[in-house]
Design a protein around this motif. Structure first.
Motif, PDB file in Angstrom:
ATOM      1  N   PRO A  31      -7.611 -37.499  69.403  1.00 33.53           N
ATOM      2  CA  PRO A  31      -8.071 -36.121  69.645  1.00 33.53           C
ATOM      3  C   PRO A  31      -7.183 -35.465  70.723  1.00 33.53           C
ATOM      4  N   PRO A  32      -6.940 -34.148  70.624  1.00 35.11           N
ATOM      5  CA  PRO A  32      -6.081 -33.489  71.603  1.00 35.11           C
ATOM      6  C   PRO A  32      -6.601 -33.688  73.034  1.00 35.11           C
ATOM      7  N   GLU A  33      -5.700 -33.932  73.953  1.00 40.04           N
ATOM      8  CA  GLU A  33      -6.032 -34.152  75.376  1.00 40.04           C
ATOM      9  C   GLU A  33      -7.069 -35.263  75.561  1.00 40.04           C
ATOM     10  N   ASN A  34      -7.145 -36.163  74.612  1.00 39.51           N
ATOM     11  CA  ASN A  34      -8.127 -37.269  74.692  1.00 39.51           C
ATOM     12  C   ASN A  34      -9.575 -36.787  74.791  1.00 39.51           C
ATOM     13  N   ARG A  35      -9.852 -35.598  74.231  1.00 37.73           N
ATOM     14  CA  ARG A  35     -11.238 -35.122  74.313  1.00 37.73           C
ATOM     15  C   ARG A  35     -12.139 -35.957  73.403  1.00 37.73           C
ATOM     16  N   ASP A  36     -13.453 -35.786  73.613  1.00 39.03           N
ATOM     17  CA  ASP A  36     -14.413 -36.513  72.778  1.00 39.03           C
ATOM     18  C   ASP A  36     -14.317 -36.024  71.337  1.00 39.03           C
ATOM     19  N   PRO A  37     -14.549 -36.915  70.368  1.00 44.58           N
ATOM     20  CA  PRO A  37     -14.540 -36.460  68.977  1.00 44.58           C
ATOM     21  C   PRO A  37     -15.738 -35.558  68.674  1.00 44.58           C
ATOM     22  N   LEU A  38     -15.522 -34.562  67.813  1.00 52.22           N
ATOM     23  CA  LEU A  38     -16.591 -33.620  67.454  1.00 52.22           C
ATOM     24  C   LEU A  38     -17.363 -34.157  66.247  1.00 52.22           C
ATOM     25  N   PRO A  39     -18.604 -33.678  66.067  1.00 57.25           N
ATOM     26  CA  PRO A  39     -19.419 -34.206  64.956  1.00 57.25           C
ATOM     27  C   PRO A  39     -18.719 -34.119  63.589  1.00 57.25           C
ATOM     28  N   GLY A  40     -18.042 -32.989  63.323  1.00 57.49           N
ATOM     29  CA  GLY A  40     -17.362 -32.838  62.020  1.00 57.49           C
ATOM     30  C   GLY A  40     -16.219 -33.841  61.867  1.00 57.49           C
ATOM     31  N   GLU A  41     -15.562 -34.153  62.975  1.00 56.22           N
ATOM     32  CA  GLU A  41     -14.472 -35.136  62.938  1.00 56.22           C
ATOM     33  C   GLU A  41     -15.036 -36.536  62.691  1.00 56.22           C
ATOM     34  N   ILE A  42     -16.125 -36.830  63.386  1.00 58.43           N
ATOM     35  CA  ILE A  42     -16.737 -38.157  63.212  1.00 58.43           C
ATOM     36  C   ILE A  42     -17.141 -38.354  61.753  1.00 58.43           C
ATOM     37  N   SER A  43     -17.676 -37.280  61.132  1.00 54.51           N
ATOM     38  CA  SER A  43     -18.091 -37.492  59.741  1.00 54.51           C
ATOM     39  C   SER A  43     -16.889 -37.534  58.795  1.00 54.51           C
ATOM     40  N   ALA A  44     -15.819 -36.785  59.096  1.00 53.52           N
ATOM     41  CA  ALA A  44     -14.635 -36.835  58.210  1.00 53.52           C
ATOM     42  C   ALA A  44     -14.005 -38.240  58.213  1.00 53.52           C
ATOM     43  N   TYR A  45     -13.911 -38.853  59.381  1.00 52.52           N
ATOM     44  CA  TYR A  45     -13.342 -40.213  59.460  1.00 52.52           C
ATOM     45  C   TYR A  45     -14.375 -41.260  59.043  1.00 52.52           C
ATOM     46  N   GLY A  46     -15.651 -40.852  59.127  1.00 52.35           N
ATOM     47  CA  GLY A  46     -16.736 -41.798  58.856  1.00 52.35           C
ATOM     48  C   GLY A  46     -16.692 -42.390  57.466  1.00 52.35           C
ATOM     49  N   LYS A  47     -16.222 -41.599  56.493  1.00 50.58           N
ATOM     50  CA  LYS A  47     -16.212 -42.162  55.124  1.00 50.58           C
ATOM     51  C   LYS A  47     -15.220 -43.322  55.035  1.00 50.58           C
ATOM     52  N   TYR A  48     -14.145 -43.246  55.806  1.00 50.44           N
ATOM     53  CA  TYR A  48     -13.193 -44.365  55.813  1.00 50.44           C
ATOM     54  C   TYR A  48     -13.727 -45.524  56.666  1.00 50.44           C
ATOM     55  N   LEU A  49     -14.334 -45.173  57.796  1.00 50.70           N
ATOM     56  CA  LEU A  49     -14.894 -46.237  58.644  1.00 50.70           C
ATOM     57  C   LEU A  49     -15.946 -47.034  57.861  1.00 50.70           C
ATOM     58  N   ASP A  50     -16.762 -46.311  57.094  1.00 50.12           N
ATOM     59  CA  ASP A  50     -17.780 -47.013  56.301  1.00 50.12           C
ATOM     60  C   ASP A  50     -17.124 -48.010  55.353  1.00 50.12           C
ATOM     61  N   LYS A  51     -15.989 -47.607  54.768  1.00 49.84           N
ATOM     62  CA  LYS A  51     -15.304 -48.528  53.851  1.00 49.84           C
ATOM     63  C   LYS A  51     -14.720 -49.720  54.605  1.00 49.84           C
ATOM     64  N   ILE A  52     -14.184 -49.466  55.802  1.00 49.07           N
ATOM     65  CA  ILE A  52     -13.668 -50.591  56.608  1.00 49.07           C
ATOM     66  C   ILE A  52     -14.808 -51.586  56.868  1.00 49.07           C
ATOM     67  N   ILE A  53     -15.968 -51.030  57.226  1.00 45.14           N
ATOM     68  CA  ILE A  53     -17.111 -51.921  57.518  1.00 45.14           C
ATOM     69  C   ILE A  53     -17.519 -52.685  56.258  1.00 45.14           C
ATOM     70  N   GLU A  54     -17.541 -51.970  55.117  1.00 45.07           N
ATOM     71  CA  GLU A  54     -17.928 -52.646  53.874  1.00 45.07           C
ATOM     72  C   GLU A  54     -16.952 -53.774  53.532  1.00 45.07           C
ATOM     73  N   ILE A  55     -15.664 -53.532  53.731  1.00 48.48           N
ATOM     74  CA  ILE A  55     -14.662 -54.555  53.380  1.00 48.48           C
ATOM     75  C   ILE A  55     -14.747 -55.741  54.348  1.00 48.48           C
ATOM     76  N   ILE A  56     -14.759 -55.458  55.644  1.00 48.59           N
ATOM     77  CA  ILE A  56     -14.834 -56.562  56.624  1.00 48.59           C
ATOM     78  C   ILE A  56     -16.169 -57.310  56.471  1.00 48.59           C
ATOM     79  N   ASN A  57     -17.228 -56.554  56.182  1.00 48.63           N
ATOM     80  CA  ASN A  57     -18.563 -57.143  55.995  1.00 48.63           C
ATOM     81  C   ASN A  57     -18.967 -58.027  57.188  1.00 48.63           C
TER      82      ASN A  57
END
Ligand code: URA
Length: 192
Positions: free
Chosen positions: A90-116
């Motif tokens: 995130p720019p200037e190391n700011r906290d991630p915003l809710p919309g950003e968390i959900s946009a990356y969340g679909k990939y994170l969910d897949k990472i979690i599913e694969i690692i299990n």
């Protein structure tokens, strides 16, 4: 397809996704790294400057502390897989915003599913909130939560973010104690 191949394919898909909201301002995708067969998954917040430059998670100051904390729990970094809530800096190391968390969340969910993973260690309040939305980190850090996530039983252990420990000696002492206790939780699980 083995986990390693599945994760590589997912990383390729992510590299090609121009809709990821933080992509433009970042140098590299920080997908995650570690043991793809791990039963323990660590999830941080988002890449900082060193991670953005290298493409690897937790390789700056907070990462060096994380390595030491993992050792307190008897864990080497190469035994776990490490990723983040958002995978571009995130720019200037700011906290991630809710919309950003959900946009990356679909990939994170897949990472979690694969690692299990059997155990998820969350680092900081953003990754904690993914699994434990209604708690405060000051009240629950280091505790073990048995939860159901997408139909699977997982253990979530919320930890302070190592960067918070770098800023505050009291948080650091609490976090060290939490990781020692994590070692005890993990050895009990092995004998159970
Ligand atoms: N802080 C995070 O949350 N993630 C990283 O990868 C590095 C620092």
């Amino acid at each position: 397809m083995d986990k390693y191949t599945q994760l590589h394919k997912l990383k390729d898909d992510m590299e090609k996704d121009d809709l990821l909201p933080l992509k433009k301002g970042a140098s590299k995708l920080v997908f995650g790294s570690g043991n793809t067969k791990a039963s323990i998954l660590c999830i941080g917040e988002g890449p900082g400057r060193t991670e953005d430059a290298t493409g690897l998670p937790f390789v700056g100051q907070a990462g060096k502390l994380l390595d030491k904390l993992l050792l307190l729990a008897g864990l080497e970094r190469k035994k776990v897989f490490i990723t983040n809530i958002v995978h571009h800096r995130p720019p200037e190391n700011r906290d991630p915003l809710p919309g950003e968390i959900s946009a990356y969340g679909k990939y994170l969910d897949k990472i979690i599913e694969i690692i299990n993973p059997r155990v998820v260690i969350t680092l900081g309040r953003y990754s904690m909130a993914k699994f434990l939305p209604d708690v405060f980190i000051s009240g629950v850090h280091g505790k073990k939560f048995d939860i159901k996530w997408k139909g699977k039983n997982i253990i979530v252990i919320p930890m302070y973010h190592p960067a918070a420990s770098l800023r505050n000696g009291k948080v650091l002492e609490a976090e060290k104690a939490d990781f020692v206790q994590l070692g005890e939780i993990l050895s009990k699980m092995k004998t159970a």
